[in-house]
Design an enzyme around this catalytic site. Structure first.
Site, PDB file in Angstrom:
ATOM      1  N   ASN A 119       0.827  -1.206   0.000  1.00 27.93           N
ATOM      2  CA  ASN A 119       0.000   0.000   0.000  1.00 27.93           C
ATOM      3  C   ASN A 119       0.862   1.257   0.000  1.00 27.93           C
ATOM      4  OD1 ASN A 119      -2.034  -1.827   0.149  1.00 27.93           O
ATOM      5  ND2 ASN A 119      -2.485  -1.495   2.303  1.00 27.93           N
ATOM      6  N   HIS A 160       5.800  -0.539  -2.765  1.00 25.98           N
ATOM      7  CA  HIS A 160       5.308   0.200  -3.936  1.00 25.98           C
ATOM      8  C   HIS A 160       5.367   1.714  -3.750  1.00 25.98           C
ATOM      9  CE1 HIS A 160       2.875  -3.594  -5.361  1.00 25.98           C
ATOM     10  NE2 HIS A 160       4.170  -3.699  -5.559  1.00 25.98           N
ATOM     11  N   CYS A 187      11.748  13.228  -8.424  1.00 22.25           N
ATOM     12  CA  CYS A 187      12.007  13.684  -9.796  1.00 22.25           C
ATOM     13  C   CYS A 187      11.881  12.507 -10.755  1.00 22.25           C
ATOM     14  CB  CYS A 187      13.411  14.276  -9.864  1.00 22.25           C
ATOM     15  SG  CYS A 187      13.918  14.634 -11.557  1.00 22.25           S
ATOM     16  N   CYS A 194      12.511  19.571 -11.004  1.00 18.64           N
ATOM     17  CA  CYS A 194      13.704  19.390 -10.153  1.00 18.64           C
ATOM     18  C   CYS A 194      14.811  20.299 -10.704  1.00 18.64           C
ATOM     19  CB  CYS A 194      14.095  17.924 -10.277  1.00 18.64           C
ATOM     20  SG  CYS A 194      15.645  17.441  -9.580  1.00 18.64           S
ATOM     21  N   CYS A 254      17.467  19.386 -11.815  1.00 18.01           N
ATOM     22  CA  CYS A 254      18.061  18.734 -13.000  1.00 18.01           C
ATOM     23  C   CYS A 254      17.178  18.939 -14.233  1.00 18.01           C
ATOM     24  CB  CYS A 254      18.264  17.240 -12.747  1.00 18.01           C
ATOM     25  SG  CYS A 254      16.777  16.242 -12.923  1.00 18.01           S
ATOM     26  N   GLY A 265      -5.245  -9.124   3.110  1.00 25.18           N
ATOM     27  CA  GLY A 265      -5.892  -8.150   2.227  1.00 25.18           C
ATOM     28  C   GLY A 265      -5.194  -7.929   0.901  1.00 25.18           C
ATOM     29  N   SER A 275      -4.712  -9.609  -3.135  1.00 32.20           N
ATOM     30  CA  SER A 275      -5.151 -10.604  -4.114  1.00 32.20           C
ATOM     31  C   SER A 275      -3.994 -11.524  -4.486  1.00 32.20           C
ATOM     32  CB  SER A 275      -5.699  -9.906  -5.360  1.00 32.20           C
ATOM     33  OG  SER A 275      -4.705  -9.069  -5.912  1.00 32.20           O
ATOM     34  N   ASN A 308      -8.526 -12.791   4.210  1.00 35.65           N
ATOM     35  CA  ASN A 308      -9.117 -12.173   3.015  1.00 35.65           C
ATOM     36  C   ASN A 308     -10.561 -12.656   2.914  1.00 35.65           C
ATOM     37  OD1 ASN A 308      -9.763 -11.464   0.251  1.00 35.65           O
ATOM     38  ND2 ASN A 308      -7.572 -11.348  -0.155  1.00 35.65           N
TER      39      ASN A 308
HETATM   40  P1  OAD Z   1      -6.113  -5.860  -4.890  1.00 35.62           P
HETATM   41  O1  OAD Z   1      -7.140  -4.834  -5.157  1.00 35.62           O
HETATM   42  O2  OAD Z   1      -5.590  -6.632  -6.034  1.00 35.62           O
HETATM   43  O3  OAD Z   1      -6.676  -6.915  -3.828  1.00 35.62           O
HETATM   44  C1  OAD Z   1      -7.286  -6.507  -2.645  1.00 35.62           C
HETATM   45  C2  OAD Z   1      -7.675  -7.764  -1.867  1.00 35.62           C
HETATM   46  O4  OAD Z   1      -8.227  -7.333  -0.639  1.00 35.62           O
HETATM   47  C3  OAD Z   1      -8.714  -8.634  -2.556  1.00 35.62           C
HETATM   48  O5  OAD Z   1      -8.242  -9.975  -2.585  1.00 35.62           O
HETATM   49  C4  OAD Z   1      -9.951  -8.494  -1.668  1.00 35.62           C
HETATM   50  O6  OAD Z   1     -10.710  -9.697  -1.593  1.00 35.62           O
HETATM   51  C5  OAD Z   1      -9.315  -8.170  -0.329  1.00 35.62           C
HETATM   52  N1  OAD Z   1     -10.174  -7.415   0.598  1.00 35.62           N
HETATM   53  C6  OAD Z   1     -11.198  -6.565   0.331  1.00 35.62           C
HETATM   54  N2  OAD Z   1     -11.693  -6.046   1.471  1.00 35.62           N
HETATM   55  C7  OAD Z   1     -10.958  -6.576   2.483  1.00 35.62           C
HETATM   56  C8  OAD Z   1     -10.984  -6.420   3.913  1.00 35.62           C
HETATM   57  N3  OAD Z   1     -11.851  -5.625   4.523  1.00 35.62           N
HETATM   58  N4  OAD Z   1     -10.085  -7.125   4.633  1.00 35.62           N
HETATM   59  C9  OAD Z   1      -9.183  -7.938   4.018  1.00 35.62           C
HETATM   60  N5  OAD Z   1      -9.123  -8.116   2.689  1.00 35.62           N
HETATM   61  C10 OAD Z   1      -9.996  -7.439   1.932  1.00 35.62           C
HETATM   62  O7  OAD Z   1      -4.954  -5.125  -4.066  1.00 35.62           O
HETATM   63  P2  OAD Z   1      -3.446  -5.575  -3.872  1.00 35.62           P
HETATM   64  O8  OAD Z   1      -3.328  -7.049  -3.687  1.00 35.62           O
HETATM   65  O9  OAD Z   1      -2.883  -4.711  -2.822  1.00 35.62           O
HETATM   66  O10 OAD Z   1       0.224  -1.851  -7.365  1.00 35.62           O
HETATM   67  O11 OAD Z   1      -2.828  -5.166  -5.256  1.00 35.62           O
HETATM   68  C11 OAD Z   1      -1.466  -5.276  -5.458  1.00 35.62           C
HETATM   69  C12 OAD Z   1      -0.986  -4.124  -6.298  1.00 35.62           C
HETATM   70  O12 OAD Z   1      -1.770  -4.039  -7.486  1.00 35.62           O
HETATM   71  C13 OAD Z   1      -1.149  -2.754  -5.675  1.00 35.62           C
HETATM   72  O13 OAD Z   1      -0.122  -2.441  -4.762  1.00 35.62           O
HETATM   73  C14 OAD Z   1      -1.124  -1.858  -6.865  1.00 35.62           C
HETATM   74  C15 OAD Z   1      -2.042  -2.621  -7.771  1.00 35.62           C
HETATM   75  O14 OAD Z   1      -1.885  -2.409  -9.123  1.00 35.62           O
HETATM   76  C16 OAD Z   1       0.759  -0.722  -7.806  1.00 35.62           C
HETATM   77  O15 OAD Z   1       0.154   0.332  -7.845  1.00 35.62           O
HETATM   78  C17 OAD Z   1       2.177  -0.882  -8.247  1.00 35.62           C
END
Ligand code: OAD
Length: 256
Positions: free
Chosen positions: A101, A118, A126, A146, A148, A185, A187, A211
């Protein structure tokens, strides 16, 4: 909800613990996740908003989107999930928090050592030389530069970019050494972060997933809690602490 004796035992034994969090941990704070029906990527195209190409093509649009998200995140408050993870850090002597996050809510909840894989949406850097530019107010119509000459961008990892090396190396090392790994939390679809739970598992860790939905990681988990992290984490922690207080005063071991 049932918690195995094994999980409580591991927390009681103060084993090396790593928690990996994803957007779901902030969902109960009102910060949208990325995937799923209400996820950001179901409404917006990441290639238009979260890549260097997008920024080169339309920096104003990219900045407007990040300023909007900063605003949403700035109004959000940490929830019980963030707060419980901060408590775990205080009480466990070998606890590492790794997050995908960018919302800073773990720090705002009191976590001191947060490995941000991330980046952090509150920071700027910059585009060209990477120097941090924390104090700059951004006007999307007149993006500051910046010294630069490079335009200022948000300090987050975009699609196609490498993760901050030190953060990733430390996260992998801690996953390898962990005896308990909590995947919360996320995916577990975005690599290399999604490798961490499996690295831990392959090195002998007990893998726990929290999750509401099953993920690709679920079949590999030793224990799965299908529910919200803001509800599940405090219960697990309360049970562990109750058990602990019947024996020692704290889960921290006293080093001789
Ligand atoms: P996702 O949006 O892919 O997944 C969020 C997960 O949280 C899902 O599996 C939901 O089922 C679960 N969820 C929803 N509500 C919840 C709750 N109250 N308690 C627990 N779990 C819950 O998000 P990320 O896995 O964080 O990258 O995604 C990974 C990366 O993809 C992010 O950091 C971002 C995105 O593109 C970048 O921006 C580089």
């Amino acid at each position: 909800m049932s918690i195995t004796a094994k999980l409580i035992e591991l927390l009681r034994a103060n084993v090396r613990t790593v928690a990996l969090t994803g957007a779901g941990v902030s969902a109960e704070s009102g910060v949208p996740t990325f995937r799923g029906n209400d996820g950001l990527w179901s409404k917006f195209d990441p290639t238009e908003l979260a890549s260097m190409n997008a920024f080169m093509r339309n920096p104003k649009l990219v900045w407007e989107w990040y300023l909007y998200r900063r605003d949403v995140i700035g109004k959000a408050e940490p929830n019980m999930g963030h707060e419980t993870l901060a408590k775990m850090e205080q009480h466990l002597s070998d606890f590492t928090l790794v997050t995908q996050n960018v919302d800073n809510l773990h720090r705002r909840a009191g976590s001191q050592n947060v490995i941000e894989l991330h980046g952090n949406i509150q920071r700027n850097k910059c585009r060209q030389c990477g120097s941090p530019m924390d104090q700059v107010e951004i006007d999307p119509d007149n993006i500051p530069r910046c010294s630069c000459g490079g335009q200022i961008r948000p300090d987050v990892v975009w699609f196609g970019e490498l993760l901050p090396e030190e953060a990733l190396v430390t996260a992998i090392k801690m996953a390898e050494k962990s005896a308990l790994f909590l995947s919360i939390g996320t995916s577990a679809l975005v690599y290399p972060a999604a490798d961490l739970p499996l690295i831990a598992k392959n090195n002998g860790a007990y893998l726990v997933e929290i999750n509401p939905e099953p993920t690709g990681l679920t079949p590999y988990a030793d224990e799965v809690f299908h529910g919200k992290s803001g509800e599940i984490l405090p219960i697990i922690w309360q049970v562990a602490m109750e058990e602990a207080s019947s024996g020692e005063a704290s889960l921290k071991t006293n080093e001789a």
